[in-house]
Design an enzyme around this catalytic site. Structure first.
Site, PDB file in Angstrom:
ATOM      1  N   SER A   1       0.853  -1.182   0.000  1.00  0.00           N
ATOM      2  CA  SER A   1       0.000   0.000   0.000  1.00  0.00           C
ATOM      3  C   SER A   1       0.885   1.227   0.000  1.00  0.00           C
ATOM      4  CB  SER A   1      -0.896   0.013   1.241  1.00  0.00           C
ATOM      5  OG  SER A   1      -1.790   1.099   1.202  1.00  0.00           O
TER       6      SER A   1
ATOM      7  N   ARG B   1      -0.491  -4.124  -6.944  1.00  0.00           N
ATOM      8  CA  ARG B   1      -1.658  -4.734  -6.301  1.00  0.00           C
ATOM      9  C   ARG B   1      -2.917  -4.020  -6.781  1.00  0.00           C
ATOM     10  NH1 ARG B   1      -4.910  -7.823  -4.605  1.00  0.00           N
ATOM     11  NH2 ARG B   1      -5.138  -8.695  -2.519  1.00  0.00           N
TER      12      ARG B   1
ATOM     13  N   THR C   1      -6.623   1.824   4.709  1.00  0.00           N
ATOM     14  CA  THR C   1      -6.156   1.038   5.856  1.00  0.00           C
ATOM     15  C   THR C   1      -6.997   1.331   7.091  1.00  0.00           C
ATOM     16  OG1 THR C   1      -3.912   1.077   4.953  1.00  0.00           O
ATOM     17  CG2 THR C   1      -4.159   0.440   7.257  1.00  0.00           C
TER      18      THR C   1
ATOM     19  N   CYS D   1      -0.936  -7.213 -17.181  1.00  0.00           N
ATOM     20  CA  CYS D   1      -0.250  -7.903 -16.086  1.00  0.00           C
ATOM     21  C   CYS D   1       1.050  -7.179 -15.761  1.00  0.00           C
ATOM     22  CB  CYS D   1       0.045  -9.352 -16.455  1.00  0.00           C
ATOM     23  SG  CYS D   1       1.053 -10.201 -15.211  1.00  0.00           S
TER      24      CYS D   1
ATOM     25  N   CYS E   1       3.860 -14.607 -10.915  1.00  0.00           N
ATOM     26  CA  CYS E   1       2.677 -13.903 -10.404  1.00  0.00           C
ATOM     27  C   CYS E   1       2.943 -13.249  -9.052  1.00  0.00           C
ATOM     28  CB  CYS E   1       1.513 -14.880 -10.290  1.00  0.00           C
ATOM     29  SG  CYS E   1      -0.005 -14.155  -9.638  1.00  0.00           S
TER      30      CYS E   1
ATOM     31  N   CYS F   1      -1.519  -9.770  -7.848  1.00  0.00           N
ATOM     32  CA  CYS F   1      -2.180  -8.460  -7.915  1.00  0.00           C
ATOM     33  C   CYS F   1      -3.663  -8.591  -8.230  1.00  0.00           C
ATOM     34  CB  CYS F   1      -1.490  -7.557  -8.934  1.00  0.00           C
ATOM     35  SG  CYS F   1      -1.817  -7.979 -10.653  1.00  0.00           S
TER      36      CYS F   1
ATOM     37  N   CYS G   1      -5.639  -9.683 -13.625  1.00  0.00           N
ATOM     38  CA  CYS G   1      -6.165 -10.540 -14.686  1.00  0.00           C
ATOM     39  C   CYS G   1      -7.587 -10.987 -14.384  1.00  0.00           C
ATOM     40  CB  CYS G   1      -5.251 -11.740 -14.897  1.00  0.00           C
ATOM     41  SG  CYS G   1      -4.941 -12.723 -13.403  1.00  0.00           S
TER      42      CYS G   1
END
Length: 549
Positions: free
Chosen positions: A54, A303, A339, A495, A518, A521, A524
């Site tokens: 984050s 992310r 958050t 991606c 990978c 995130c 996709c």
């Protein structure tokens, strides 16, 4: 298959801020009431915080509600915001610093802290274990379990030692069943079990489709003479133009470190757009480059972000549990912060469950009484007053949308007597290849901009090579027969880790999935225009290993 099982009062899926705040609050209530509870948290990452990414600027008020003595307990809030700047970038060279009088008040950061949410999660995990919570990192929740009355019974932890062919290897270990009176799902954005629960119980009925962004982040170590501890920079505009939107950030952390990132809204239309390459271009703008030049990039990650807000927020309760935090979509987009809202949703969930376990609830195991707590909380008020922020940007664009949001937030306090809605799913907004020209991205210079593979290396991503692929295609023909023809198979570009590629073999196009790259995130699963890709949890402990993101 016969599996071993364990029984708990509450099982929590995901050791992020929402899940850990839930666990801590549950045990505080248990301690104060004398009603002993057994609480378990499972986490798919190799350790708590390994998969957490984050920005992040953090509002500490929620931490004060959970632990009034958080400073004495050493919470990792070290850098208070000292300076706040917002720029509108009109080209790769031009920028306009926005005067504070023209900035929506939700964008001001007085009293907030620049933090690592991964480190905050690690600190919350320590507090939870002190209170008696059991935390199991490296154990992904892979399946749902149901009682005969259709309520959730718990979860299955994923099997270990399954080969790429789907057959057990010599190291095979079956996953365990975890049964609970109530199960909390705090998997983060686009959690794959949360997605199943929303569909099964129709929790999003009557809501606008959920909306998402893809957030990139790098951490740089820079020369001390260009470091300004506590400085916060946000930007809008370039490089996101022609059917795309989003915004950038740059935060000066302790130890001469800078966090820099770009959020790309996943409703973008141009199938040729590469969010990763837009981020690399972003860093070359003089407003950003002057902070990074001469520095060293030490970490990279990406992310997806759930940002539909109140208009897209599903019902958070179902028989046997709740969906909380970014798994539900509690981020306050007007503040670009999620958050503190995720943690508050977990604390409200804990108070609801503690009450249900102590005195019971009407109607069996449904926790509808949560809704009353939620609607009376500051969390609901925040989400209500920010409900128009995202739809305004999507409908009117960066400049007119920004003007609308300034009026809504500064003049009406977020209570403008109109509710805007964004009714089209992000994946459905992609145009076919003929509608846009291809984008000629500059080659990375190795100083400010970089390629995908060297970036993924900095995310410390690891998966066992011989394991069942966790990126599932509903129809293996769609990537080549439909997506390649209509959209030049955009998975190659959206991606951020180079997982998907089209290769030519014997004169034919073939879709290749490099699942070992990978970084979890979930883009996709969100952006594929044919909705053909499903992300599920891989073998436990796999994925990125972020040290302090």
């Amino acid at each position: 298959m016969e599996r071993e099982s364990m029984e708990f009062d509450v099982v929590i899926v995901g050791a992020g801020p929402a899940g850990l705040a839930t666990a801590c609050r549950l045990m505080q209530i248990s301690r104060d009431s004398g009603n002993e509870l057994t609480v378990c948290v499972v986490e798919k990452g190799s350790e708590v915080g390994a998969h957490i990414l984050s920005g992040a600027v953090f509002e500490p008020k929620v931490l004060g509600e959970l632990f009034s003595d958080w400073k004495e307990k050493g919470a990792p809030l070290h850098t208070q915001v000292t300076d706040d700047e917002i720029y509108m970038l009109s080209s790769d060279q031009n920028a306009r610093l926005m005067p504070n009088s023209l900035v929506p008040k939700t964008m001001h950061n007085d009293g907030n802290y620049i933090i690592s949410v991964g480190n905050l999660s690690r600190w919350l995990a320590e507090r939870a274990e002190e209170l008696g919570v059991e935390i199991f990192p490296g154990f992904p929740a892979s399946e749902l379990l149901f009682n005969e009355d259709n309520s959730v019974k718990g979860i299955i932890i994923g099997d270990m030692g399954v080969g790429a062919d789907g057959q057990p290897k010599d190291s095979y270990e079956p996953g365990m069943e975890l049964h609970a009176k109530y199960t909390i799902f705090s998997e983060g954005c686009r959690g794959h079990l949360g997605k199943q629960l929303i569909e099964k119980y129709q929790l999003d009925k009557g809501k606008t489709p959920q909306h998402y962004g893809l957030g990139f982040k790098e951490i740089w170590k820079v020369p001390s003479e260009q470091h300004e501890l506590g400085k916060v920079v946000h930007t809008g505009g370039w490089p996101l133009t022609e059917g795309s939107s989003g915004g950038g950030f740059l935060y000066h952390l302790e130890d001469n470190q800078i966090a820099v990132g770009l959020i790309v809204d996943l409703n973008y239309k141009n199938p040729h757009l590469s969010p990763f390459d837009e981020f690399q271009r972003y860093k070359t703008h003089p407003v950003i480059a002057k902070h990074l030049q001469g520095g060293e990039r030490i970490c990279y990650g990406a992310r997806a972000i759930t940002k539909g807000g109140l208009n897209s927020l599903p019902k958070m309760t179902f028989p046997g549990g709740l969906i909380i935090g970014c798994n539900a979509g509690t981020l306050n987009f007007a503040k670009i912060k999620g958050t503190h809202t995720a943690m508050k949703s977990g604390m409200l969930a804990a108070e609801t469950i503690a009450h249900a376990l102590q005195v019971g609830v009407e109607g069996g195991k449904d926790l509808d009484c949560f809704n009353e707590r939620f609607e009376k909380s500051w969390l609901h008020n925040e989400l209500y007053t920010s409900r128009n922020f995202g739809p305004a940007m999507h409908k009117f664009g960066t400049y007119l949308g920004g003007a609308f949001n300034f009026i809504d937030q500064n003049w009406f306090g977020g209570k403008f007597p109109i509710t805007l809605r964004d009714e089209q799913p992000d994946y459905a907004q992609m145009a076919e290849v003929g509608a846009y020209n291809k984008i000629d991205y500059p080659k990375p210079d190795g100083k400010l901009s970089f390629d995908k593979l060297s970036s993924v290396y900095l995310s410390n991503t690891f998966h066992e090579e011989d394991q069942l692929c966790h990126l599932r295609l509903k129809d293996v023909r769609i990537p080549v027969d439909i997506n390649l023809v209509k959209y030049d198979e955009p998975a190659q570009r959206y991606c951020p880790a180079g997982v998907y590629e089209i290769v030519e073999e014997k004169g034919e196009s073939k879709f290749v999935i490099n699942g070992q790259n990978c970084i979890h995130c979930k883009t996709c699963d969100i952006k594929d225009p044919s909705q053909n890709i499903t992300w599920v949890t891989p073998e436990g402990g796999g994925g990125p290993n972020y040290p302090n993101m």
